[in-house]
Scaffold this active site. Structure first.
Site, PDB file in Angstrom:
ATOM      1  N   PRO A   2       0.839  -1.211   0.000  1.00 38.78           N
ATOM      2  CA  PRO A   2       0.000   0.000   0.000  1.00 38.78           C
ATOM      3  C   PRO A   2       0.872   1.258   0.000  1.00 38.78           C
ATOM      4  O   PRO A   2       1.773   1.394   0.813  1.00 38.78           O
ATOM      5  CB  PRO A   2      -0.787  -0.105   1.317  1.00 38.78           C
ATOM      6  CG  PRO A   2      -0.665  -1.523   1.746  1.00 38.78           C
ATOM      7  CD  PRO A   2       0.633  -2.034   1.190  1.00 38.78           C
ATOM      8  N   GLU A   3       0.634   2.127  -0.954  1.00 35.29           N
ATOM      9  CA  GLU A   3       1.359   3.393  -0.997  1.00 35.29           C
ATOM     10  C   GLU A   3       0.430   4.500  -0.486  1.00 35.29           C
ATOM     11  O   GLU A   3      -0.719   4.246  -0.136  1.00 35.29           O
ATOM     12  CB  GLU A   3       1.834   3.682  -2.421  1.00 35.29           C
ATOM     13  CG  GLU A   3       2.851   2.635  -2.883  1.00 35.29           C
ATOM     14  CD  GLU A   3       4.017   3.210  -3.662  1.00 35.29           C
ATOM     15  OE1 GLU A   3       4.394   4.369  -3.413  1.00 35.29           O
ATOM     16  OE2 GLU A   3       4.546   2.504  -4.521  1.00 35.29           O
TER      17      GLU A   3
END
Ligand SMILES: [Zn+2]
Length: 271
Positions: A2-3
């Protein structure tokens, strides 16, 4: 992994369900995440109301009067809202059960995520204290980047991924922003003009905003879903496209390793 846009999407997804709600029960099935979950946390959170939900870098901050719960999704973590009890799966490590019946459930197969219980000011916490500016904040400007790049001969790609300078720009968004700004990823940071840095700042903000918007649109309802809100829904122009034609000039895209990380770029479009 997840960014920042996925973390922001998660924040927006869970907020309407648990903001101003009171925690009735905390279940920790697996305390061994990236750092062990504090044994005090379940007791301290009991009866506390979530008074605000915010984000700093890739940490979600759930604030109560007793302290702040900082959640990091790590490599594979997801948060979702359950509206009724569901038997936990193997990787469902933590549940926050609210008085109104909804459940915030944390799943993380690789267990690089974190649940940190911070009783003091979270901004002073060792993990948050040295963080640079938020890329979507107005403080992240061409002038800021100009000041930070003076005397720095490291590549612009590495500089963008340094969280002491600007937070939350991972490998994917760094590569995409450099392509959009037509900047070669190995360019020494201090050789870029303010004009080119300005273009880069615009590209970063535009790409992140677009990804957040996409996450928001693919996210119809955060409840009872698989908890994966539009991950990488954004159309990627260079990331993962090594050897494929450039979307602008059709030349073959190249891969370069910068500080152990692969970066794809166009030799013709990026200088
Ligand atoms: Zn090209």
């Amino acid at each position: 992994m997840p960014e920042l846009p996925e973390v922001e999407t998660t924040l927006r997804g869970i907020t309407p369900h648990i903001d101003q709600q009171t925690i009735a029960k905390v279940i920790v099935r697996q305390p061994r995440l990236r750092w062990p979950i504090s044994t005090e946390m379940p007791q301290d959170l009991l009866g506390q109301t979530i008074i605000s939900l915010t984000r700093r870098a890739k940490y979600l901050l759930l604030t109560t009067h007793a302290g702040t719960l900082a959640i990091h999704l790590g490599m594979s973590g997801t948060l979702r809202i359950l509206t009724q009890h569901q038997a936990p799966g193997k990787h469902d490590h933590v549940d926050l059960i609210f008085a109104h019946g909804k459940i915030l459930r944390f799943m993380d197969p690789r267990r690089f995520g974190a649940f940190l219980w911070i009783k003091d000011n979270p901004e002073q916490h060792p993990l948050l204290h040295h963080l640079g500016v938020e890329p979507l904040h107005k403080d992240f400007s061409a002038k800021y980047l100009w000041n930070k790049t003076r005397g720095k001969s490291i590549t612009i790609k590495s500089l963008l991924m340094d969280s002491k300078i600007v937070v939350g720009i991972g490998n994917i968004y760094a590569a995409e922003a450099l392509f959009m700004a037509r900047i070669h990823p190995t360019t020494p940071a201090n050789s870029l003009t303010i004009k080119r840095l300005a273009n880069l700042v615009i590209a970063i903000k535009q790409i992140l905003r677009h990804a957040i918007k996409k996450g928001g649109t693919t996210l119809k309802d955060f409840t009872d879903s698989n908890g994966k809100p539009g991950y990488f829904a954004t159309q990627l122009k260079v990331y993962g496209r090594d050897g494929l034609p450039c979307v602008i000039c059709r030349a073959r895209l190249h891969l370069v390793k910068i500080g152990q990380r692969s970066t794809v770029y166009c030799k013709r479009c990026q200088r």
